[in-house]
Design a protein around this motif. Structure first.
Motif, short mmCIF file in Angstrom:
data_model
loop_
_atom_site.label_atom_id
_atom_site.label_comp_id
_atom_site.label_asym_id
_atom_site.label_seq_id
_atom_site.Cartn_x
_atom_site.Cartn_y
_atom_site.Cartn_z
N ALA A 27 0.83 -1.20 0.00
CA ALA A 27 0.00 0.00 0.00
C ALA A 27 0.87 1.25 0.00
CB ALA A 27 -0.93 0.00 1.21
N GLU A 28 1.96 1.23 0.77
CA GLU A 28 2.88 2.38 0.80
C GLU A 28 3.52 2.58 -0.57
OE1 GLU A 28 7.15 3.63 2.78
OE2 GLU A 28 5.86 2.26 3.90
N ARG A 29 3.98 1.51 -1.18
CA ARG A 29 4.62 1.59 -2.49
C ARG A 29 3.64 2.16 -3.53
NH1 ARG A 29 6.49 -3.81 -3.69
NH2 ARG A 29 8.00 -3.40 -2.05
N SER A 30 2.40 1.70 -3.48
CA SER A 30 1.37 2.18 -4.41
C SER A 30 1.06 3.67 -4.17
CB SER A 30 0.11 1.34 -4.23
OG SER A 30 -0.93 1.84 -5.01
N PHE A 31 0.96 4.08 -2.91
CA PHE A 31 0.70 5.47 -2.57
C PHE A 31 1.82 6.38 -3.08
CE2 PHE A 31 1.01 9.12 0.33
CZ PHE A 31 -0.27 9.64 0.24
N ILE A 32 3.05 5.96 -2.87
CA ILE A 32 4.20 6.75 -3.33
C ILE A 32 4.21 6.84 -4.85
CG2 ILE A 32 6.73 6.72 -3.50
CD1 ILE A 32 6.73 5.69 -0.58
N GLU A 33 3.94 5.74 -5.52
CA GLU A 33 3.91 5.71 -6.99
C GLU A 33 2.83 6.62 -7.55
OE1 GLU A 33 5.38 4.78 -10.59
OE2 GLU A 33 6.21 4.03 -8.71
N SER A 34 1.66 6.64 -6.92
CA SER A 34 0.56 7.45 -7.43
C SER A 34 0.67 8.93 -7.06
CB SER A 34 -0.78 6.90 -6.95
OG SER A 34 -0.89 7.00 -5.55
N ASN A 35 1.63 9.28 -6.20
CA ASN A 35 1.82 10.68 -5.79
C ASN A 35 3.22 11.19 -6.11
OD1 ASN A 35 -0.70 11.57 -4.34
ND2 ASN A 35 -0.29 9.62 -3.32
N LYS A 36 3.79 10.70 -7.22
CA LYS A 36 5.13 11.14 -7.63
C LYS A 36 5.20 12.63 -7.93
CE LYS A 36 7.36 7.11 -9.56
NZ LYS A 36 7.94 6.51 -10.74
N ASP A 37 4.06 13.22 -8.31
CA ASP A 37 4.03 14.63 -8.68
C ASP A 37 3.83 15.54 -7.47
OD1 ASP A 37 1.46 13.66 -8.26
OD2 ASP A 37 0.56 15.07 -9.67
N LYS A 38 3.91 15.00 -6.25
CA LYS A 38 3.74 15.78 -5.03
C LYS A 38 4.95 15.60 -4.12
CE LYS A 38 -1.21 15.70 -5.16
NZ LYS A 38 -2.45 15.25 -4.58
N ALA A 39 5.06 16.44 -3.11
CA ALA A 39 6.08 16.29 -2.08
C ALA A 39 5.57 15.27 -1.07
CB ALA A 39 6.34 17.62 -1.40
N LEU A 40 6.38 14.25 -0.79
CA LEU A 40 5.99 13.21 0.16
C LEU A 40 6.69 13.49 1.49
CD1 LEU A 40 6.21 10.13 -2.18
CD2 LEU A 40 4.14 11.25 -1.34
N LEU A 41 5.90 13.71 2.54
CA LEU A 41 6.44 14.06 3.84
C LEU A 41 6.18 12.90 4.81
CD1 LEU A 41 7.72 16.20 5.69
CD2 LEU A 41 5.44 17.19 6.00
N HIS A 42 7.26 12.25 5.26
CA HIS A 42 7.18 11.15 6.22
C HIS A 42 7.25 11.76 7.61
CE1 HIS A 42 8.15 7.85 3.26
NE2 HIS A 42 8.45 8.95 2.57
N LEU A 43 6.21 11.56 8.40
CA LEU A 43 6.09 12.20 9.71
C LEU A 43 6.15 11.18 10.83
CD1 LEU A 43 3.14 14.43 8.58
CD2 LEU A 43 5.41 15.28 9.21
N TYR A 44 7.08 11.39 11.75
CA TYR A 44 7.19 10.55 12.93
C TYR A 44 6.72 11.38 14.13
CZ TYR A 44 9.88 7.37 10.05
OH TYR A 44 10.26 6.50 9.06
N CYS A 45 5.42 11.64 14.16
CA CYS A 45 4.84 12.44 15.23
C CYS A 45 3.35 12.13 15.33
CB CYS A 45 5.07 13.93 15.00
SG CYS A 45 4.44 14.60 13.47
N ARG A 46 2.67 12.79 16.25
CA ARG A 46 1.23 12.59 16.43
C ARG A 46 0.54 13.93 16.56
NH1 ARG A 46 -0.36 12.65 21.81
NH2 ARG A 46 1.37 12.90 23.26
#
Length: 161
Positions: A27-46
């Motif tokens: 699911a993560e791989r698919s999400f990243i692939e479908s959002n290549k045209d955006k900035a992907l921000l990995h957040l380790y917070c709540r």
């Protein structure tokens, strides 16, 4: 009998968690692939808000390391959240968290970013990892509670690629 039951239960749970982990990874791989045209921000917070909106109202997914990954358009964004990490103090492990922080980031589409709490500054991490830490976008020094083994921590945002 009890040992055999525990072994069978462990094996069943192991298989279930392996399947769930594989699904999360795909699911993560698919999400990243479908959002290549955006900035992907990995957040380790709540308690995350981006530009005043809760994360649930933005395109996001939980990654395989249980981080939240948000897909954002290029430009300036205000990030708000409580950052967390785990520290080792002798033989004990403690969960450490920041106060609620709010800061601005400038993100570019097509890049991946990571925002997390670290116990070493970006310069110290750069030395330790011999330069393989990514480009620093933001670094916010924090003061931790006196009982913490590490008196300082940092929220650092890296551009990974």
């Amino acid at each position: 009998m009890i040992v055999a039951a525990v072994v069978v239960l462990w094996a069943v749970l192991f298989v279930i968690f392996m399947i769930l982990g594989r699904k999360r990874k795909n699911a993560e791989r698919s999400f990243i692939e479908s959002n290549k045209d955006k900035a992907l921000l990995h957040l380790y917070c709540r308690k995350i808000k981006i530009d005043g909106q809760k994360l649930s109202s933005l395109p996001h997914i939980t990654g395989q390391n249980l981080q939240q990954i948000a897909a954002l358009p290029s430009g300036k964004h205000t990030l708000e959240g409580i950052f967390q990490s785990t520290e080792l103090a002798g033989m004990k492990t403690r969960n450490v968290e920041s106060e609620k922080l709010s800061f601005e980031l400038s993100l570019e589409a097509g890049h991946s970013y990571t925002a997390a709490m670290y116990f070493y500054s970006s310069e110290e991490r750069k030395e330790y990892y011999k330069g393989n830490v990514g480009k620093v976008i933001a670094e916010i020094p924090l003061s931790l509670l006196p009982e913490s083994a590490n008196p300082k921590a940092y929220v650092i945002v890296y551009q990974e690629d």
